[in-house]
Design a protein around this motif. Structure first.
Motif, mmCIF file in Angstrom:
data_model
loop_
_atom_site.group_PDB
_atom_site.id
_atom_site.type_symbol
_atom_site.label_atom_id
_atom_site.label_comp_id
_atom_site.label_asym_id
_atom_site.label_seq_id
_atom_site.Cartn_x
_atom_site.Cartn_y
_atom_site.Cartn_z
ATOM 1 N N ALA A 446 0.699 -1.909 0.215
ATOM 2 C CA ALA A 446 0.156 0.148 -0.174
ATOM 3 C C ALA A 446 0.636 1.439 -0.315
ATOM 4 C CB ALA A 446 -1.155 -0.082 1.181
ATOM 5 N N ALA A 447 1.926 0.866 0.772
ATOM 6 C CA ALA A 447 2.669 2.219 0.877
ATOM 7 C C ALA A 447 4.017 1.930 0.250
ATOM 8 C CB ALA A 447 2.680 2.544 2.051
ATOM 9 N N PRO A 448 4.642 1.936 -1.622
ATOM 10 C CA PRO A 448 5.948 1.447 -1.429
ATOM 11 C C PRO A 448 6.404 1.776 -0.849
ATOM 12 C CG PRO A 448 4.735 1.839 -3.444
ATOM 13 C CD PRO A 448 3.614 1.834 -2.385
ATOM 14 N N ASP A 449 6.694 3.676 -1.026
ATOM 15 C CA ASP A 449 7.771 4.533 -0.788
ATOM 16 C C ASP A 449 8.117 4.799 0.475
ATOM 17 O OD1 ASP A 449 8.196 4.548 -2.680
ATOM 18 O OD2 ASP A 449 6.519 6.547 -3.201
ATOM 19 N N LYS A 450 7.600 3.831 1.981
ATOM 20 C CA LYS A 450 7.881 4.379 3.217
ATOM 21 C C LYS A 450 8.826 2.891 3.458
ATOM 22 C CE LYS A 450 4.191 7.797 4.170
ATOM 23 N NZ LYS A 450 2.989 8.104 5.086
ATOM 24 N N ASP A 451 9.162 3.009 4.037
ATOM 25 C CA ASP A 451 9.499 1.937 5.119
ATOM 26 C C ASP A 451 8.345 1.315 6.278
ATOM 27 O OD1 ASP A 451 12.504 2.888 4.709
ATOM 28 O OD2 ASP A 451 12.564 4.352 6.103
ATOM 29 N N VAL A 452 8.912 0.097 6.500
ATOM 30 C CA VAL A 452 7.877 -0.619 7.189
ATOM 31 C C VAL A 452 8.528 -1.451 7.948
ATOM 32 C CG1 VAL A 452 6.077 -2.598 7.397
ATOM 33 C CG2 VAL A 452 6.082 -0.180 5.313
ATOM 34 N N THR A 478 7.810 -6.780 -1.072
ATOM 35 C CA THR A 478 7.839 -6.041 -0.560
ATOM 36 C C THR A 478 9.008 -6.144 1.067
ATOM 37 O OG1 THR A 478 6.589 -7.697 0.420
ATOM 38 C CG2 THR A 478 5.450 -6.461 -1.064
ATOM 39 N N PRO A 479 9.556 -5.186 0.775
ATOM 40 C CA PRO A 479 10.985 -5.621 2.339
ATOM 41 C C PRO A 479 10.332 -4.501 2.970
ATOM 42 C CG PRO A 479 11.727 -3.645 0.358
ATOM 43 C CD PRO A 479 10.359 -4.239 -0.484
ATOM 44 N N PHE A 480 10.794 -5.022 4.554
ATOM 45 C CA PHE A 480 10.276 -4.272 5.952
ATOM 46 C C PHE A 480 11.610 -5.255 6.737
ATOM 47 C CE2 PHE A 480 7.596 -8.541 5.805
ATOM 48 C CZ PHE A 480 7.940 -9.014 7.174
ATOM 49 N N VAL A 481 11.832 -4.238 7.684
ATOM 50 C CA VAL A 481 12.789 -4.790 8.759
ATOM 51 C C VAL A 481 11.225 -5.088 9.669
ATOM 52 C CG1 VAL A 481 14.319 -3.711 10.280
ATOM 53 C CG2 VAL A 481 13.757 -2.948 8.215
ATOM 54 N N GLN A 482 12.186 -6.553 10.051
ATOM 55 C CA GLN A 482 11.855 -7.028 11.599
ATOM 56 C C GLN A 482 12.418 -7.566 12.284
ATOM 57 O OE1 GLN A 482 8.358 -10.192 11.093
ATOM 58 N NE2 GLN A 482 8.844 -9.354 13.118
ATOM 59 N N ILE A 483 11.823 -7.080 13.854
ATOM 60 C CA ILE A 483 12.402 -6.865 15.039
ATOM 61 C C ILE A 483 11.939 -7.928 15.818
ATOM 62 C CG2 ILE A 483 13.959 -5.469 17.170
ATOM 63 C CD1 ILE A 483 13.323 -2.902 15.072
ATOM 64 N N VAL A 484 12.934 -8.816 16.086
ATOM 65 C CA VAL A 484 11.932 -9.562 17.011
ATOM 66 C C VAL A 484 12.490 -9.797 18.239
ATOM 67 C CG1 VAL A 484 12.174 -12.874 17.759
ATOM 68 C CG2 VAL A 484 11.392 -11.630 15.108
ATOM 69 N N LEU A 485 12.326 -9.296 19.306
ATOM 70 C CA LEU A 485 12.417 -9.300 20.826
ATOM 71 C C LEU A 485 12.523 -10.538 21.506
ATOM 72 C CD1 LEU A 485 9.294 -6.159 21.810
ATOM 73 C CD2 LEU A 485 12.233 -6.249 20.817
ATOM 74 N N ILE A 547 20.561 -1.539 13.388
ATOM 75 C CA ILE A 547 19.065 -0.591 13.225
ATOM 76 C C ILE A 547 19.391 0.045 11.470
ATOM 77 C CG2 ILE A 547 17.570 1.341 13.467
ATOM 78 C CD1 ILE A 547 17.628 0.036 16.573
ATOM 79 N N ALA A 548 20.673 0.344 11.654
ATOM 80 C CA ALA A 548 20.654 1.410 10.413
ATOM 81 C C ALA A 548 21.444 0.564 9.281
ATOM 82 C CB ALA A 548 21.892 2.497 10.381
ATOM 83 N N GLU A 549 21.962 -0.712 9.287
ATOM 84 C CA GLU A 549 21.984 -1.826 8.503
ATOM 85 C C GLU A 549 20.730 -2.190 7.820
ATOM 86 O OE1 GLU A 549 24.969 -4.141 5.542
ATOM 87 O OE2 GLU A 549 24.705 -1.898 6.664
ATOM 88 N N ALA A 550 20.274 -2.401 8.729
ATOM 89 C CA ALA A 550 18.710 -3.700 8.338
ATOM 90 C C ALA A 550 18.122 -2.000 7.601
ATOM 91 C CB ALA A 550 17.944 -3.396 9.911
ATOM 92 N N LEU A 551 17.662 -0.824 8.228
ATOM 93 C CA LEU A 551 16.885 -0.177 6.907
ATOM 94 C C LEU A 551 17.370 -0.152 5.846
ATOM 95 C CD1 LEU A 551 16.478 2.445 9.795
ATOM 96 C CD2 LEU A 551 14.444 1.554 8.624
ATOM 97 N N ARG A 552 18.724 0.214 5.659
ATOM 98 C CA ARG A 552 19.514 0.358 4.253
ATOM 99 C C ARG A 552 19.344 -0.892 3.271
ATOM 100 N NH1 ARG A 552 23.472 -1.553 1.650
ATOM 101 N NH2 ARG A 552 23.979 -3.086 2.710
ATOM 102 N N VAL A 553 19.549 -1.889 4.204
ATOM 103 C CA VAL A 553 19.453 -2.998 3.296
ATOM 104 C C VAL A 553 18.025 -3.044 2.638
ATOM 105 C CG1 VAL A 553 18.761 -5.750 3.222
ATOM 106 C CG2 VAL A 553 20.713 -4.888 4.976
ATOM 107 N N ARG A 555 16.157 -0.806 1.849
ATOM 108 C CA ARG A 555 15.701 0.613 1.343
ATOM 109 C C ARG A 555 16.902 0.265 -0.027
ATOM 110 N NH1 ARG A 555 16.564 5.037 5.702
ATOM 111 N NH2 ARG A 555 15.628 4.348 6.970
ATOM 112 N N GLU A 556 18.108 -0.078 -0.192
ATOM 113 C CA GLU A 556 18.936 0.323 -1.318
ATOM 114 C C GLU A 556 19.005 -1.617 -1.763
ATOM 115 O OE1 GLU A 556 22.646 0.975 0.117
ATOM 116 O OE2 GLU A 556 22.346 3.292 1.403
ATOM 117 N N GLU A 557 18.611 -2.031 -1.037
ATOM 118 C CA GLU A 557 18.749 -3.833 -1.965
ATOM 119 C C GLU A 557 17.621 -3.941 -2.099
ATOM 120 O OE1 GLU A 557 20.978 -6.125 0.324
ATOM 121 O OE2 GLU A 557 23.000 -4.760 0.927
ATOM 122 N N GLY A 558 16.207 -3.847 -1.793
ATOM 123 C CA GLY A 558 14.843 -4.436 -1.453
ATOM 124 C C GLY A 558 14.660 -5.917 -0.817
ATOM 125 N N ARG A 559 15.410 -6.238 0.216
ATOM 126 C CA ARG A 559 15.526 -7.331 0.637
ATOM 127 C C ARG A 559 14.736 -7.258 2.060
ATOM 128 N NH1 ARG A 559 20.064 -10.368 2.366
ATOM 129 N NH2 ARG A 559 22.362 -8.574 2.013
#
Length: 570
Positions: A446-452, A478-485, A547-553, A555-559
């Motif tokens: 729904a929002a491909p240009d946003k970080d999820v 549909t790449p997104f960051v998953q954080i497991v607590l 966190i920075a590397e996860a967001l970069r991946v 945004r830039e690598e699409g995974r």
């Protein structure tokens, strides 16, 4: 041939459906045939996203609707696929999420009398007495397609139910013979109204509400899901600012009020203590909330005036529910708040009282901010969820989308992510765990240009069927960051047990059969299934870079990127 299946797909297009989240079976040959025809001939049809797990598919449609407000189609296989939707049906119903679920049904002929007649053994086994009954208690509308000649009318009616307040899931089913029926092409006139118009306050109710608001010394709003419509947030902010009215969130499902606003007082979940602002309020406006307080431990003053405005004030799906309200109003929050603000435009507000109220609630807001600042400091014991959320907030930005399925850390994530934009943080709205993975796919669509960013407990992550989630995320980009607590198991059952038996046997043992030991390789599952960036994070020192590397991946690598964050054990 023009078939009922063709009419069904055309009806989805007419209804504005962007995607079919599909898990197909032996009951869908007519549908598969038409979708293949549409692809070959360039006919209009929503693209199909293959969902190896039905719950993930419905959760993806759920997330898409939370961002857009539009129902998508979920296609499943007879009663087996209907049951495999599992807790996602509960979440869609309790979260008031519009979605159209379509299930096939076993053929109702067996001698070849009609096209689609039974020709596989499974079609006897999967024929049940009341397939619709499996989900009827959760649906706003359910029906069976018996002929293609009115299939478009049925889809239109179902979608009107799905989108009209209170929104929710709808269910259609159809046997193979009905969906294979050859029919004349069906064209419906454009509907005069797609949904029932939002409800508004009556003139009498508006008079009473405004009079009580102006008379109150300590007015307070309690809300949970007013933020499902951004327009309502703007109207609420306007109302609270002009009256000096504080805002308390109870079990929030959305960003309901900017967290940096001096009238914002925080969010209350299962904390077993009385909320100070709620106890001091002489008027409480309950606005779109299912659980405004938990009476055993937290309630308004008995003399407080309570008014309740809700899209669903009767809570018709809850057998036990009541609050002692003076006024109860079925109304759309954005509409009702706009009415109140328009009336207040014509009224005189006591400026001295207004200044005092703003100062009072501003002081409570500042006290809370100071407390959160202390909580967010790094701990020598390891990574705390408070610190993690605060560090993520610094890197994510205000327009990123956060899915909060932190369970015992729901409140911590809301507190320290401190979202300020409507539509920037979500929960499922229900109580069945595992929503976050599929929903992240839907939100990214729904929002491909946003970080999820999806944040879950380790138990919620396993419930989300991560192998299916991350395979889909790779296939459909549909790449997104998953954080497991990662706190080593199910923490919530321990909290519940100690809440009822604080001094019992459960309080004296470490082993309640709720630990995940040895720990699964949470990030490795996503890497194997979806090529995700996988990382285990154990120390405070490495968190910011991870966190920075996860967001970069993403945004830039699409995974996808999965961070398995080991929390300090308490």
């Amino acid at each position: 041939m023009y078939t009922a299946s063709a009419a069904f797909v055309e009806a989805l297009v007419d209804a504005g459906v962007s995607y079919i989240f599909g898990n197909f079976g032996s009951d869908h040959p007519g549908l598969l045939e038409y979708l293949a025809k549409a692809k070959a001939l360039g006919l209009p049809a929503p693209p199909v996203l293959t969902c190896p797990n039905e719950m993930v598919g419905l959760s993806a449609a759920h997330g898409y609707a939370q961002v857009t407000g539009r129902a998508q189609a979920v296609v499943v296989h007879v009663e087996c696929g209907t049951q495999a939707l599992a807790g996602a049906v509960h979440n869609a119903a309790k979260g008031r999420i519009p979605v159209l679920i379509y299930a096939g049904a076993s053929p109702y002929t067996q001698e070849g009398e009609l096209l689609g007649s039974r020709n596989e053994f499974i079609q006897w086994i999967q024929d049940v007495a009341d397939q619709r009954g499996l989900v009827r208690g959760y649906m706003k509308y359910d029906n069976e397609i018996r002929t293609g000649r009115n299939v478009k009318q049925l889809v239109r009616r179902a979608m009107q139910f799905a989108h009209s307040d209170p929104p929710g899931p709808v269910y259609l089913m159809g046997g193979r013979e009905a969906m294979e029926e050859e029919i004349p092409p069906v064209q419906l006139p454009s509907p005069r109204s797609e949904t029932v118009s939002p409800g508004a306050l009556s003139a009498e109710g508006l008079d009473i509400l405004v009079a009580d608001l102006l008379a109150a010394r300590r007015p307070l709003v309690v809300t949970s899901y007013v933020g499902r419509r951004p327009a309502a947030v703007a109207e609420l902010e306007r109302l609270c600012q002009r009256l000096g009215m504080g805002v308390l969130e109870s079990v929030p499902n959305y960003m309901n009020f900017p967290h940096d606003h001096p009238l914002y007082l925080g969010n209350q979940w299962n904390l077993a203590q009385q909320n100070q602002a709620l106890a001091q309020a002489d008027l409480v406006l309950v606005l779109d909330s299912d659980v405004p307080w938990i009476p055993q431990v937290n309630r308004p003053d008995p003399t407080a005036v309570i008014h309740h405005i809700d899209v669903d004030p009767l809570k018709t799906a809850m057998p036990l529910w009541y609050i002692e309200a003076k006024g109860v109003f079925r109304a759309d929050a954005a509409t009702a708040l706009a009415q109140i603000n328009a009336r207040l435009d014509q009224m005189t507000i006591d400026q001295a009282a207004l200044v005092e109220r703003r100062a009072h609630y501003g002081d409570l807001h500042a006290q809370r901010a100071a407390r959160l600042e202390v909580e967010a400091r790094p701990s020598p014991d390891g990574i705390t969820p408070h610190y993690l959320a605060a560090r993520l907030a610094l890197q994510l930005g205000s327009d990123g989308l956060v899915l909060n399925e932190g369970i015992t850390n729901y409140n911590v994530l809301f507190d320290h992510l401190a979202r300020t934009q409507p539509g920037s943080i979500f929960t499922s709205g229900g109580g069945s765990l595992g929503w976050n993975g599929g929903a992240a796919i839907g939100m990214k669509l729904a929002a491909p240009d946003k970080d999820v960013v999806a944040i879950s407990g380790d138990g919620s992550y396993l419930f989300s069927v991560p192998a299916s989630v991350h395979w889909m995320a790779r296939r459909y980009r549909t790449p997104f960051v998953q954080i497991v607590l990662n706190n080593g198991g199910w923490r919530a059952p321990r909290h519940s047990a100690l809440g009822v038996h604080p001094d019992g046997y459960a309080s004296a043992t470490e082993d309640l059969d709720i630990s995940f030991d040895p720990a699964p390789d949470y990030a490795g599952v996503a890497a194997a299934a979806g090529g995700a960036h996988a990382r285990i994070v154990k120390t405070v020192e490495e968190l910011d870079e991870a966190i920075a590397e996860a967001l970069r991946v993403t945004r830039e690598e699409g995974r996808c990127a999965v961070l398995d964050v080991w929390l300090a054990r308490s």
